[in-house]
Design a protein around this motif. Structure first.
Motif, PDB file in Angstrom:
ATOM      1  N   VAL A   1       0.855  -1.197   0.000  1.00 24.72           N
ATOM      2  CA  VAL A   1       0.000   0.000   0.000  1.00 24.72           C
ATOM      3  C   VAL A   1       0.890   1.247   0.000  1.00 24.72           C
ATOM      4  N   PHE A   2       1.920   1.219   0.824  1.00 22.78           N
ATOM      5  CA  PHE A   2       2.852   2.354   0.861  1.00 22.78           C
ATOM      6  C   PHE A   2       3.569   2.519  -0.481  1.00 22.78           C
ATOM      7  N   LEU A   3       4.097   1.445  -1.023  1.00 20.41           N
ATOM      8  CA  LEU A   3       4.866   1.543  -2.266  1.00 20.41           C
ATOM      9  C   LEU A   3       3.999   1.964  -3.451  1.00 20.41           C
ATOM     10  N   THR A   4       2.767   1.468  -3.525  1.00 21.98           N
ATOM     11  CA  THR A   4       1.891   1.857  -4.637  1.00 21.98           C
ATOM     12  C   THR A   4       1.368   3.281  -4.480  1.00 21.98           C
TER      13      THR A   4
ATOM     14  N   LYS B   1       3.693  12.725  -5.888  1.00 21.30           N
ATOM     15  CA  LYS B   1       4.090  13.986  -5.248  1.00 21.30           C
ATOM     16  C   LYS B   1       3.105  14.481  -4.190  1.00 21.30           C
ATOM     17  N   ALA B   2       2.148  13.657  -3.794  1.00 21.36           N
ATOM     18  CA  ALA B   2       1.256  13.998  -2.678  1.00 21.36           C
ATOM     19  C   ALA B   2       1.913  13.446  -1.419  1.00 21.36           C
ATOM     20  N   TRP B   3       2.979  14.129  -0.995  1.00 21.18           N
ATOM     21  CA  TRP B   3       3.847  13.590   0.053  1.00 21.18           C
ATOM     22  C   TRP B   3       3.119  13.390   1.375  1.00 21.18           C
ATOM     23  N   LYS B   4       2.177  14.241   1.654  1.00 17.93           N
ATOM     24  CA  LYS B   4       1.420  14.086   2.905  1.00 17.93           C
ATOM     25  C   LYS B   4       0.652  12.764   2.887  1.00 17.93           C
ATOM     26  N   TRP B   5      -0.018  12.488   1.796  1.00 15.75           N
ATOM     27  CA  TRP B   5      -0.799  11.255   1.716  1.00 15.75           C
ATOM     28  C   TRP B   5       0.110  10.027   1.620  1.00 15.75           C
ATOM     29  N   ILE B   6       1.213  10.140   0.946  1.00 15.45           N
ATOM     30  CA  ILE B   6       2.183   9.041   0.906  1.00 15.45           C
ATOM     31  C   ILE B   6       2.684   8.768   2.324  1.00 15.45           C
ATOM     32  N   GLY B   7       2.892   9.829   3.094  1.00 18.10           N
ATOM     33  CA  GLY B   7       3.274   9.668   4.496  1.00 18.10           C
ATOM     34  C   GLY B   7       2.197   8.972   5.306  1.00 18.10           C
TER      35      GLY B   7
END
Length: 145
Positions: free
Chosen positions: A57-60, A67-73
């Motif tokens: 889930v994190f990698l995908t 570039k939505a770093w907040k949501w990737i975080g």
């Protein structure tokens, strides 16, 4: 390509939600006397399926929300929470503090909700979620008598 990553992320987050319910069933079956097979199933579902899906889930998320770093975080937080939950498992030999190890089960509920939030975001971004019922066919209010 982003849509493919969104689908994969949505499916993986949904798998986590379903698998947490399966884990609860397996551990309850074990505690009711189903035997070591139920405990083994609990471990496989948690260690391989859920924790593996948390990492994916994190990698995908990098492809689903570029570039939505907040949501990737946020998706990384799911993986971290799952890792902490695994470390709260009691050792096979006499557990030193069962009250602390009990947090393993409690954190499973947080993993469930966390994954559901991520799945809901994927559902929304894929355009598969309909708006509220009040918005459907909304027009002017009916005239008063």
């Amino acid at each position: 390509m982003r849509r493919i990553f969104l689908w994969i992320n949505f499916v993986l987050a949904s798998i986590i939600v379903v698998a947490v319910f399966l884990q609860a069933y397996f551990i309850a079956s074990y505690s009711m006397g189903a035997g070591e097979d139920a405990l083994d199933a609990h471990g496989i579902v948690g260690g391989l399926i859920i924790h593996g899906a948390e990492l994916l889930v994190f990698l995908t998320a990098f492809g689903a929300w570029p570039k939505a770093w907040k949501w990737i975080g946020v998706t990384f937080g799911l993986f971290v929470l799952g890792t902490v939950q695994i470390f709260l498992l009691p050792p096979d030999e006499d557990p030193a503090s069962p009250w602390v190890h009990g947090l393993h089960g409690l954190l499973a509920l947080f993993v469930l909700v966390y994954a559901a939030v991520i799945a809901h975001r994927g559902l929304r971004d894929l355009g598969l979620r309909r708006g509220p019922a009040a918005d459907v066919g909304a027009g002017p209010p009916p005239p008063l008598p």
